[in-house]
Design a protein around this motif. Structure first.
Motif, PDB file in Angstrom:
ATOM      1  N   VAL A 170      26.805  38.665 -20.684  1.00 23.64           N
ATOM      2  CA  VAL A 170      25.978  38.762 -19.487  1.00 23.64           C
ATOM      3  C   VAL A 170      24.498  38.831 -19.834  1.00 23.64           C
ATOM      4  O   VAL A 170      23.646  38.375 -19.075  1.00 23.64           O
ATOM      5  CB  VAL A 170      26.389  40.006 -18.667  1.00 23.64           C
ATOM      6  CG1 VAL A 170      25.526  40.155 -17.427  1.00 23.64           C
ATOM      7  CG2 VAL A 170      27.854  39.907 -18.255  1.00 23.64           C
ATOM      8  N   ALA A 171      24.184  39.382 -21.005  1.00 27.12           N
ATOM      9  CA  ALA A 171      22.786  39.532 -21.406  1.00 27.12           C
ATOM     10  C   ALA A 171      22.108  38.192 -21.660  1.00 27.12           C
ATOM     11  O   ALA A 171      20.877  38.103 -21.639  1.00 27.12           O
ATOM     12  CB  ALA A 171      22.685  40.408 -22.653  1.00 27.12           C
ATOM     13  N   ASN A 172      22.887  37.145 -21.905  1.00 29.17           N
ATOM     14  CA  ASN A 172      22.315  35.817 -22.122  1.00 29.17           C
ATOM     15  C   ASN A 172      22.056  35.160 -20.777  1.00 29.17           C
ATOM     16  O   ASN A 172      22.993  34.912 -20.011  1.00 29.17           O
ATOM     17  CB  ASN A 172      23.270  34.957 -22.952  1.00 29.17           C
ATOM     18  CG  ASN A 172      23.449  35.498 -24.357  1.00 29.17           C
ATOM     19  OD1 ASN A 172      22.549  36.141 -24.903  1.00 29.17           O
ATOM     20  ND2 ASN A 172      24.602  35.245 -24.955  1.00 29.17           N
ATOM     21  N   MET A 173      20.802  34.847 -20.497  1.00 28.64           N
ATOM     22  CA  MET A 173      20.446  34.370 -19.158  1.00 28.64           C
ATOM     23  C   MET A 173      19.543  33.148 -19.171  1.00 28.64           C
ATOM     24  O   MET A 173      19.000  32.772 -18.137  1.00 28.64           O
ATOM     25  CB  MET A 173      19.765  35.497 -18.369  1.00 28.64           C
ATOM     26  CG  MET A 173      20.632  36.722 -18.143  1.00 28.64           C
ATOM     27  SD  MET A 173      19.786  38.007 -17.185  1.00 28.64           S
ATOM     28  CE  MET A 173      18.537  38.542 -18.381  1.00 28.64           C
ATOM     29  N   GLY A 174      19.367  32.481 -20.313  1.00 26.90           N
ATOM     30  CA  GLY A 174      18.445  31.372 -20.411  1.00 26.90           C
ATOM     31  C   GLY A 174      19.051  30.013 -20.128  1.00 26.90           C
ATOM     32  O   GLY A 174      20.281  29.842 -20.075  1.00 26.90           O
TER      33      GLY A 174
ATOM     34  N   VAL B 205      29.789  23.502 -23.515  1.00 21.92           N
ATOM     35  CA  VAL B 205      28.626  24.303 -23.901  1.00 21.92           C
ATOM     36  C   VAL B 205      29.072  25.389 -24.872  1.00 21.92           C
ATOM     37  O   VAL B 205      30.266  25.574 -25.113  1.00 21.92           O
ATOM     38  CB  VAL B 205      27.947  24.934 -22.663  1.00 21.92           C
ATOM     39  CG1 VAL B 205      27.359  23.858 -21.754  1.00 21.92           C
ATOM     40  CG2 VAL B 205      28.927  25.814 -21.882  1.00 21.92           C
ATOM     41  N   SER B 206      28.118  26.109 -25.408  1.00 24.99           N
ATOM     42  CA  SER B 206      28.433  27.176 -26.357  1.00 24.99           C
ATOM     43  C   SER B 206      29.052  28.367 -25.634  1.00 24.99           C
ATOM     44  O   SER B 206      29.085  28.416 -24.396  1.00 24.99           O
ATOM     45  CB  SER B 206      27.160  27.624 -27.087  1.00 24.99           C
ATOM     46  OG  SER B 206      26.356  28.407 -26.225  1.00 24.99           O
ATOM     47  N   ASP B 207      29.513  29.339 -26.418  1.00 28.77           N
ATOM     48  CA  ASP B 207      30.125  30.527 -25.822  1.00 28.77           C
ATOM     49  C   ASP B 207      29.107  31.610 -25.491  1.00 28.77           C
ATOM     50  O   ASP B 207      29.473  32.744 -25.195  1.00 28.77           O
ATOM     51  CB  ASP B 207      31.214  31.089 -26.743  1.00 28.77           C
ATOM     52  CG  ASP B 207      30.674  31.516 -28.099  1.00 28.77           C
ATOM     53  OD1 ASP B 207      29.450  31.384 -28.329  1.00 28.77           O
ATOM     54  OD2 ASP B 207      31.478  31.974 -28.938  1.00 28.77           O
ATOM     55  N   LYS B 208      27.820  31.271 -25.491  1.00 29.75           N
ATOM     56  CA  LYS B 208      26.789  32.252 -25.155  1.00 29.75           C
ATOM     57  C   LYS B 208      26.975  32.829 -23.755  1.00 29.75           C
ATOM     58  O   LYS B 208      26.600  33.969 -23.481  1.00 29.75           O
ATOM     59  CB  LYS B 208      25.400  31.624 -25.256  1.00 29.75           C
ATOM     60  CG  LYS B 208      24.964  31.243 -26.662  1.00 29.75           C
ATOM     61  CD  LYS B 208      23.581  30.609 -26.632  1.00 29.75           C
ATOM     62  CE  LYS B 208      23.132  30.179 -28.013  1.00 29.75           C
ATOM     63  NZ  LYS B 208      21.787  29.514 -27.970  1.00 29.75           N
ATOM     64  N   VAL B 209      27.548  32.021 -22.851  1.00 29.49           N
ATOM     65  CA  VAL B 209      27.708  32.467 -21.469  1.00 29.49           C
ATOM     66  C   VAL B 209      28.673  33.643 -21.365  1.00 29.49           C
ATOM     67  O   VAL B 209      28.709  34.337 -20.353  1.00 29.49           O
ATOM     68  CB  VAL B 209      28.174  31.285 -20.589  1.00 29.49           C
ATOM     69  CG1 VAL B 209      29.614  30.899 -20.904  1.00 29.49           C
ATOM     70  CG2 VAL B 209      28.012  31.601 -19.114  1.00 29.49           C
ATOM     71  N   ASN B 210      29.456  33.882 -22.422  1.00 36.20           N
ATOM     72  CA  ASN B 210      30.366  35.029 -22.413  1.00 36.20           C
ATOM     73  C   ASN B 210      29.620  36.351 -22.265  1.00 36.20           C
ATOM     74  O   ASN B 210      30.170  37.314 -21.742  1.00 36.20           O
ATOM     75  CB  ASN B 210      31.186  35.073 -23.706  1.00 36.20           C
ATOM     76  CG  ASN B 210      32.369  34.129 -23.659  1.00 36.20           C
ATOM     77  OD1 ASN B 210      33.000  33.962 -22.628  1.00 36.20           O
ATOM     78  ND2 ASN B 210      32.659  33.494 -24.771  1.00 36.20           N
TER      79      ASN B 210
ATOM     80  N   ARG C 125      18.793  31.431 -11.977  1.00 34.79           N
ATOM     81  CA  ARG C 125      19.794  32.327 -12.565  1.00 34.79           C
ATOM     82  C   ARG C 125      20.864  31.460 -13.237  1.00 34.79           C
ATOM     83  O   ARG C 125      21.586  30.723 -12.566  1.00 34.79           O
ATOM     84  CB  ARG C 125      20.409  33.232 -11.501  1.00 34.79           C
ATOM     85  CG  ARG C 125      19.390  34.142 -10.833  1.00 34.79           C
ATOM     86  CD  ARG C 125      20.032  34.981  -9.742  1.00 34.79           C
ATOM     87  NE  ARG C 125      20.995  35.926 -10.282  1.00 34.79           N
ATOM     88  CZ  ARG C 125      21.845  36.620  -9.516  1.00 34.79           C
ATOM     89  NH1 ARG C 125      21.879  36.436  -8.212  1.00 34.79           N
ATOM     90  NH2 ARG C 125      22.702  37.470 -10.081  1.00 34.79           N
ATOM     91  N   TYR C 126      20.949  31.564 -14.551  1.00 31.41           N
ATOM     92  CA  TYR C 126      21.832  30.709 -15.329  1.00 31.41           C
ATOM     93  C   TYR C 126      23.171  31.356 -15.675  1.00 31.41           C
ATOM     94  O   TYR C 126      24.040  30.686 -16.205  1.00 31.41           O
ATOM     95  CB  TYR C 126      21.130  30.297 -16.630  1.00 31.41           C
ATOM     96  CG  TYR C 126      19.971  29.353 -16.410  1.00 31.41           C
ATOM     97  CD1 TYR C 126      20.170  27.972 -16.383  1.00 31.41           C
ATOM     98  CD2 TYR C 126      18.685  29.829 -16.199  1.00 31.41           C
ATOM     99  CE1 TYR C 126      19.111  27.097 -16.168  1.00 31.41           C
ATOM    100  CE2 TYR C 126      17.613  28.961 -15.984  1.00 31.41           C
ATOM    101  CZ  TYR C 126      17.843  27.598 -15.968  1.00 31.41           C
ATOM    102  OH  TYR C 126      16.790  26.735 -15.745  1.00 31.41           O
ATOM    103  N   ASN C 127      23.319  32.627 -15.377  1.00 30.96           N
ATOM    104  CA  ASN C 127      24.549  33.312 -15.775  1.00 30.96           C
ATOM    105  C   ASN C 127      24.855  34.429 -14.781  1.00 30.96           C
ATOM    106  O   ASN C 127      24.709  35.612 -15.081  1.00 30.96           O
ATOM    107  CB  ASN C 127      24.397  33.875 -17.191  1.00 30.96           C
ATOM    108  CG  ASN C 127      25.722  34.326 -17.782  1.00 30.96           C
ATOM    109  OD1 ASN C 127      26.789  34.131 -17.197  1.00 30.96           O
ATOM    110  ND2 ASN C 127      25.670  34.938 -18.962  1.00 30.96           N
ATOM    111  N   ILE C 128      25.304  34.054 -13.597  1.00 31.36           N
ATOM    112  CA  ILE C 128      25.624  35.031 -12.561  1.00 31.36           C
ATOM    113  C   ILE C 128      27.025  35.574 -12.819  1.00 31.36           C
ATOM    114  O   ILE C 128      27.993  34.811 -12.941  1.00 31.36           O
ATOM    115  CB  ILE C 128      25.545  34.392 -11.163  1.00 31.36           C
ATOM    116  CG1 ILE C 128      24.133  33.839 -10.920  1.00 31.36           C
ATOM    117  CG2 ILE C 128      25.920  35.398 -10.085  1.00 31.36           C
ATOM    118  CD1 ILE C 128      23.981  33.051  -9.642  1.00 31.36           C
ATOM    119  N   ALA C 129      27.139  36.882 -12.908  1.00 31.47           N
ATOM    120  CA  ALA C 129      28.392  37.522 -13.306  1.00 31.47           C
ATOM    121  C   ALA C 129      28.897  38.469 -12.222  1.00 31.47           C
ATOM    122  O   ALA C 129      28.132  38.910 -11.355  1.00 31.47           O
ATOM    123  CB  ALA C 129      28.181  38.294 -14.615  1.00 31.47           C
TER     124      ALA C 129
END
Length: 254
Positions: free
Chosen positions: A221-225, A214-219, A29-33
């Motif tokens: 939640v749908a981005n999980m890679g 890192v990029s702002d993709k983590v902003n 899990r790369y983006n736990i929110a």
């Protein structure tokens, strides 16, 4: 603060770090929110006679603590973090600090450096991980909220403390890290009162973590890679402030 973190280690690695947890395989899990399920480690009912293996269990809780006394969670703030400096006495966390301290396995966390508006610079996301890799244990609290119809929801929060010199250039708060040699004492809520574990709620050593822009993709939640943790080049690394400002918020995600 800690508003996003990751757990990308295998179940076998997590089990080994926490002394033989019985875990099913789970995906990285790369983006736990906030509001999502998170894995927490709790003390068990005891250990078998003659066994040297710590008795611990892993359970899933919703990230965002709801105290047992709350009548309507919809009208109560989402407590994803608890300040280590005030958690012992704060009504929302007092009972959990005394009776339900947990460990939260993680591979690292994300944080945002937010420059002043006057600087004209954009916020920059960082992936912050143990310099030596592996699994880290955040100090956490757990509370079970029961509704009027008898249904129950297990909830949790991450304890935070003042950032050390290695992180303060990015943010003035960071998660409390519990070292393996302190796992048993932290989880022992029967004989160890909150004041007796206060010494563990301090910033970790300055070189424990490394911060990777890192990029702002983590902003989202749908981005999980895994690409969320890909390094990016930045022109101007942040500098640590001469004097850190206090952070009074409990809810700020980033």
């Amino acid at each position: 603060m800690c508003g996003r973190f990751a757990l990308t280690s295998s179940s076998a690695d997590v089990s080994e770090v926490f002394s033989g947890l019985d875990l099913d395989d789970f995906p990285a899990r790369y983006n736990i929110a906030p509001t999502q399920p998170i894995l927490v480690v709790i003390s068990g009912e005891g250990r078998e006679r003659g066994s040297n293996v710590a008795d611990r269990r892993a359970v899933l809780v919703r990230w965002g603590l709801t105290p047992a006394w709350v009548k309507d969670p919809q009208e109560f703030p989402l407590l994803i973090n608890a300040r280590a400096e005030t958690a012992i006495g704060k009504a929302s966390f007092r009972a959990a600090m005394r009776h339900r301290r947990v460990l939260i396995p993680a591979s690292g966390f994300y944080e945002w450096h937010r420059p002043s508006k006057e600087s004209g610079e954009r916020p920059q996301a960082y992936w912050i991980r143990p310099r030596r890799g592996g699994v880290v244990a955040f100090a956490g609290l757990m509370e079970t909220w029961a509704s009027a119809d008898g249904s129950e929801v297990d909830t949790g929060a991450i304890l935070t403390t003042a950032a050390n010199a290695g992180i303060s250039a990015i943010h003035d708060r960071m998660p409390v890290v519990i070292k393996p040699e302190d796992f048993t004492r932290w989880l022992d809520c029967k004989t160890q009162e909150p004041r007796e574990v206060a010494d563990m709620m301090q910033p970790v050593e300055e070189d424990f973590f490394e911060a990777i822009p890192v990029s702002d993709k983590v902003n989202k939640v749908a981005n999980m890679g895994a690409d969320l943790q890909a390094p990016v080049v930045i022109e101007k690394p942040p500098k640590a402030p001469e004097k850190q400002r206090p952070d009074d918020g409990q809810l700020s995600f980033f």
